[in-house]
Enzyme design. Structure first.
Site, short mmCIF file in Angstrom:
data_model
loop_
_atom_site.label_atom_id
_atom_site.label_comp_id
_atom_site.label_asym_id
_atom_site.label_seq_id
_atom_site.Cartn_x
_atom_site.Cartn_y
_atom_site.Cartn_z
CD GLU A 60 -3.81 3.85 5.88
OE1 GLU A 60 -3.61 2.42 5.02
OE2 GLU A 60 -5.12 3.18 5.72
CG HIS A 129 -10.19 3.27 14.83
ND1 HIS A 129 -9.22 2.15 14.86
CD2 HIS A 129 -10.25 3.66 13.77
CE1 HIS A 129 -9.97 1.42 13.21
NE2 HIS A 129 -10.61 2.90 12.66
#
Lengths: 326, 334
Positions: A60, A129
């Site tokens: 990322e 998450h």
């Protein structure tokens, strides 16, 4: 005006902007061949090819930095970070490079990069998450943060974000991609700064953004039908900067304010909006502003516990009733 | 590289040396603030590599030890010094400082202060070049210690995967701030680390500009021909501490003496004198001219320049009058 789903609106904005400008590219994990986890780039790989619709490795910070570097030379990347939880890893490049480069170069360089990412608490995804990170992004000078609550905004904000010369973070929501809504058939651009009146009312202002706008709208309906309270709902689709004028205008009309956020309260949208109310229109208030926000815990896996963390329309109704003593 | 080129490079390197030494003095005089990372000892790296590339055309990016790279790309040394003096006439209008020299019109894309931060930015510039079909390359200069950041591995992987036209130059000065490389890094020879990504690489003596130039020619040719990235490790040494706040106590005097015998400027100077292309007197004149230029031209400009205005504090945070920001919503169905 057609009714389309949120993901279709995002996809349409991608498609139009990529057709309009060969320097618009998109990149992220699984966005090409696989079409995107939420289908936001579905079919674009076949249409525009691997050079412009880029499946990235799971790196990322690396691929966000790569997008920022490409934007220095006039490329307009739309980066999808699959889940906002993974955006933590890209904060270095977003904050240290994208947000600061214009300033620290004395205006010579700019990073017109768009980073989209879904946050929010979906369903039993557990602590790593389920983050709601808007509070982190909105505190950084040089970065614009918008968060659409419906397909029209998702489309119009992405279109403007791609063309804007500043870096823009678009905070989406995992539970909203299949939400349907009207989107203009003609090309449409939303201003990146501002807020929208989602429902007019005179008694109290409910400030929401992204998914919490929908809780506010449902609560306003109940309040009107069952309690005779007419709530105004303000959609704060721009979190950085927040619309000070819009906040002042509505509070000056209703004299009461409740801020509804999916994130935990500390250092968040609610605390920031309260500060703005204090600074802008304190003497207009008839009651102390109230926050409706998540419990301050990592998100539990168990669904009963998870539901207990995140507020909903009933919590908004309860907060308004308490404010009015009803 | 002919004798005229060598003499020009000698002058450029000597200029860079004197420039940096004058920065040191100005820092002690408190004319320069913040952190200051100086380049003396490493000159052959920037000048040798960029001599083999096309400064002003190729896109160059680096870390915080950035003054000299900017100047070699074409930045006006007066503007670089004015930036260090925090003046409005500085290359970044006094907003950047020593670690953030930018000169975008000469394709010097900046100095960045997060160790390893420029790795992906360089890959991104290379991606842009590839998309546009230009013949430029991206060149990223960083130190050895940056290679222990995740961005090193993430960027090399993507650069190799997509055959991006980027040259990574590792200026290996053997220390990451104050920690010697063998105490921080499992594989000390940096050029070996990129083999994991199938990126061709080489290690070269970073003190001998002719060797650097030759190695860089090969590297630049590879990258410009579209074969993908290349990694060039240059063994070098910085004479001063990591920054001005570094007492440099972690290095032995013997080690410093050994490296000072391999000074890139002295080595080139002596070679030119030996070949009869330069006299000691001409070198002395060159030095005097440089010192005069720095004092009378560069320092004087920086000293006499105005400070940025507080009224312009908020300028450069966002683009000005961007139509997509405040304009009424456009289009849509009426």
């Amino acid at each position: 005006m057609a009714q389309i789903m949120f993901w279709e609106a995002v996809r349409r904005a991608h498609d139009e902007e990529m057709a309009n400008d060969p320097m618009v590219i998109c990149m992220g994990e699984d966005i090409g061949v696989a079409g995107g986890t939420y289908k936001a780039t579905n079919g674009l790989y076949a249409k525009y090819g691997a050079e412009r619709v880029i499946d990235t490795p799971i790196s990322e910070n690396g691929f966000t930095g790569l997008a920022v570097g490409a934007s220095f030379l006039g490329v307009r990347p739309i980066v999808e970070i699959m889940s906002v939880n993974f955006a933590w890893l890209a904060l270095d490049q977003l904050f240290n490079s994208a947000a600061k480069v214009r300033y620290m170069s004395g205006g010579q360089l700019t990073a017109p990069v768009v980073v989209r990412s879904p946050g929010g608490t979906a369903h039993m995804l557990g602590a790593q998450h389920s983050a709601r990170m808007e509070k982190v992004f909105m505190g950084i000078a040089g970065l614009r943060v918008v968060t659409p609550s419906n397909p029209r905004q998702a489309y119009g904000l992405l279109k403007s974000a791609v063309r804007c010369n500043d870096p823009v973070f678009i905070n989406e929501h995992e539970l909203m991609y299949n939400m349907k809504g009207e989107v203009p058939d003609n090309e449409y651009f939303m201003p990146l700064e501002g807020s929208e009146v989602a429902r007019e009312g005179r008694d109290v202002t409910l400030f929401g953004y992204n998914i919490s706008v929908h809780w506010c709208m449902a609560a306003a309906d109940i309040l009107s039908k069952q309690f005779g309270i007419e709530a105004e709902v303000i959609d704060l689709y721009s979190l950085a900067p927040l619309d000070r004028a819009g906040i002042r205008k509505s509070v000056s009309k209703t004299h009461r304010a409740i801020i509804v956020e999916e994130a935990e309260a500390p250092v968040g949208v609610g605390s920031e909006v309260m500060a703005i109310i204090n600074e802008e229109c304190f003497f207009e208030l008839d009651a102390a502003p109230v926050r409706v926000s998540a419990e301050n815990v990592p998100i539990p896996y168990n669904h009963t516990l998870e539901k207990a963390v995140i507020p909903d329309a009933n919590d908004v109704v309860a907060a308004v009733r308490k404010m009015f003593g009803k | 590289m002919n004798a005229a080129d060598k003499k020009r490079l000698l002058r450029e390197m000597l200029f860079a040396r004197r420039f940096e030494e004058r920065c040191y003095e100005a820092y002690v005089e408190r004319k320069i603030g913040g952190f200051l990372h100086l380049y003396p000892g490493e000159e052959a790296c920037a000048f040798g590599v960029l001599e083999a590339a096309r400064p002003g055309h190729d896109y160059v990016i680096t870390g915080y030890r950035d003054h000299v790279h900017a100047i070699k790309c074409g930045a006006d040394p007066k503007e670089v010094m004015a930036e260090l003096f925090a003046k409005e006439t500085g290359s970044s209008k006094g907003r950047g400082g020593s670690m953030h020299i930018f000169d975008v019109k000469h394709h010097f894309m900046g100095g960045y202060a997060l160790v390893g931060g420029p790795f992906p930015l360089a890959a991104g510039m290379a991606k842009a070049i590839q998309l546009k079909g230009g013949d430029e390359i991206a060149i990223c200069f960083l130190g050895d210690a940056a290679n222990n950041q995740g961005t090193f591995h993430e960027s090399l992987n993507m650069a190799a995967l997509w055959k991006l036209p980027v040259l990574y130059v590792c200026e290996n000065n053997l220390y990451g701030i104050g920690t010697r490389i063998d105490r921080s890094t499992a594989v000390v020879e940096q050029y070996k680390r990129v083999a994991a990504y199938n990126i061709p690489s080489a290690q070269e003596d970073g003190q001998d500009i002719e060797k650097v130039f030759k190695a860089a020619q090969k590297a630049v040719k590879h990258v410009r021909s579209g074969k993908g990235p290349y990694f060039l490790e240059l063994m070098t040494y910085r004479y001063r501490g990591h920054s001005m706040s570094d007492s440099n106590a972690y290095r032995g005097k013997d080690e410093e003496r050994m490296w000072s015998k391999r000074d890139p400027i002295i080595m080139l100077r002596d070679r030119l004198i030996e070949s009869g292309d330069l006299t000691k007197a001409a070198y002395k004149t060159m030095d005097t001219e440089i010192l005069d230029q720095i004092e009378n031209d560069i320092i004087a400009f920086a000293e006499s320049s105005p400070e940025p205005r507080v009224e312009e504090l908020h300028k450069y945070v966002f683009a000005e009058n961007d139509p997509w920001v405040k304009g009424a919503a456009r289009g849509g169905d009426k």
